[in-house]
Design a protein around this motif. Structure first.
Motif, PDB file in Angstrom:
ATOM      1  N   PRO A   1      83.755 -95.654   5.502  1.00  0.00           N
ATOM      2  CA  PRO A   1      83.944 -97.074   5.191  1.00  0.00           C
ATOM      3  C   PRO A   1      82.658 -97.871   5.404  1.00  0.00           C
ATOM      4  O   PRO A   1      81.734 -97.406   6.086  1.00  0.00           O
ATOM      5  N   PRO A   2      82.587 -99.060   4.833  1.00  0.00           N
ATOM      6  CA  PRO A   2      81.396 -99.910   5.034  1.00  0.00           C
ATOM      7  C   PRO A   2      81.122-100.121   6.526  1.00  0.00           C
ATOM      8  O   PRO A   2      82.031-100.190   7.341  1.00  0.00           O
ATOM      9  N   GLY A   3      79.837-100.200   6.853  1.00  0.00           N
ATOM     10  CA  GLY A   3      79.433-100.424   8.238  1.00  0.00           C
ATOM     11  C   GLY A   3      79.234 -99.148   9.030  1.00  0.00           C
ATOM     12  O   GLY A   3      78.836 -99.196  10.193  1.00  0.00           O
ATOM     13  N   ALA A   4      79.498 -97.993   8.405  1.00  0.00           N
ATOM     14  CA  ALA A   4      79.323 -96.712   9.089  1.00  0.00           C
ATOM     15  C   ALA A   4      77.842 -96.368   9.158  1.00  0.00           C
ATOM     16  O   ALA A   4      77.034 -96.906   8.406  1.00  0.00           O
ATOM     17  N   PRO A   5      77.484 -95.445  10.043  1.00  0.00           N
ATOM     18  CA  PRO A   5      76.105 -94.947  10.050  1.00  0.00           C
ATOM     19  C   PRO A   5      75.788 -94.280   8.706  1.00  0.00           C
ATOM     20  O   PRO A   5      76.666 -94.115   7.860  1.00  0.00           O
ATOM     21  N   ALA A   6      74.563 -93.844   8.559  1.00  0.00           N
ATOM     22  CA  ALA A   6      74.171 -93.134   7.338  1.00  0.00           C
ATOM     23  C   ALA A   6      75.138 -91.991   7.071  1.00  0.00           C
ATOM     24  O   ALA A   6      75.701 -91.412   7.998  1.00  0.00           O
ATOM     25  N   TRP A   7      75.296 -91.647   5.797  1.00  0.00           N
ATOM     26  CA  TRP A   7      76.250 -90.619   5.394  1.00  0.00           C
ATOM     27  C   TRP A   7      75.559 -89.578   4.534  1.00  0.00           C
ATOM     28  O   TRP A   7      74.722 -89.920   3.684  1.00  0.00           O
ATOM     29  N   VAL A   8      75.903 -88.302   4.761  1.00  0.00           N
ATOM     30  CA  VAL A   8      75.490 -87.212   3.887  1.00  0.00           C
ATOM     31  C   VAL A   8      76.684 -86.296   3.657  1.00  0.00           C
ATOM     32  O   VAL A   8      77.606 -86.246   4.473  1.00  0.00           O
ATOM     33  N   SER A   9      76.647 -85.582   2.560  1.00  0.00           N
ATOM     34  CA  SER A   9      77.687 -84.615   2.243  1.00  0.00           C
ATOM     35  C   SER A   9      77.649 -83.467   3.244  1.00  0.00           C
ATOM     36  O   SER A   9      76.567 -83.040   3.679  1.00  0.00           O
ATOM     37  N   LEU A  10      78.809 -82.932   3.559  1.00  0.00           N
ATOM     38  CA  LEU A  10      78.895 -81.767   4.441  1.00  0.00           C
ATOM     39  C   LEU A  10      78.118 -80.577   3.885  1.00  0.00           C
ATOM     40  O   LEU A  10      77.749 -79.679   4.637  1.00  0.00           O
ATOM     41  N   ASP A  11      77.883 -80.561   2.589  1.00  0.00           N
ATOM     42  CA  ASP A  11      77.172 -79.447   1.962  1.00  0.00           C
ATOM     43  C   ASP A  11      75.663 -79.633   1.914  1.00  0.00           C
ATOM     44  O   ASP A  11      74.948 -78.717   1.503  1.00  0.00           O
TER      45      ASP A  11
END
Length: 166
Positions: free
Chosen positions: A139-149
């Protein structure tokens, strides 16, 4: 020695990610160890084995050794579970220790999240989570995101977020 954690609910894929992350980091020339929090009833020993019988008889520690590896088992009996900091002192120095579990401990973490689990996100309650590795965008406001892959990106983040210990 630097440490980074992988935190997530059971079934989120922490171990799967870890077994893909270790070869990536080793391929970069790093020495990697892991420290895993296990269910309270786990046992690496089996009834009928000599080492099991030594512990059952009351030995405080049993060291089992072969030409390929050695393992030291320490019985806590009625003592409280050791803290993460104490457990880390038992590891030989390496470039990076990846901690699986210990999600309530105060160390930098990567949250491992799988939507199919239906579990809540951890990062809203833990400011030490610096990256979310998930199969869905957080959701918005989360830390940086990357795919599990995206193992190289997760490895980069693990090295960036890791802190010195000792």
């Amino acid at each position: 020695m630097r440490i980074i954690g992988l935190a997530g609910w059971s079934g989120a894929g922490k171990t799967t990610l870890l077994t893909r992350l270790i070869p990536e980091l080793r391929g970069r020339g790093l020495r990697v160890s892991t420290l895993k929090h296990a269910h309270h009833a786990f046992d690496v020993d089996q009834p009928g084995k000599d080492s099991f019988e030594h512990r059952a008889a009351g030995a405080s520690q049993v060291l089992v050794a072969s030409a390929k590896r050695w393992a030291l088992m320490t019985e806590h009996r009625d003592a409280p579970e050791p803290a993460l900091a104490e457990l880390l002192t038992h590891l030989s120095p390496v470039d990076l220790v990846i901690i699986e579990g210990f999600k309530r401990e105060a160390h930098p973490k990567i949250e491992v999240h799988r939507a199919a689990n239906g579990k809540p996100w951890l990062h809203p309650e833990d400011p030490r989570i610096g990256l979310v590795a998930s199969d869905v965008a957080p959701p918005p406001g989360a830390p940086a995101w990357v795919s599990l892959d995206d193992i190289p990106a997760i490895a980069d983040a693990a090295l960036r977020l890791a802190v010195d210990y000792r």
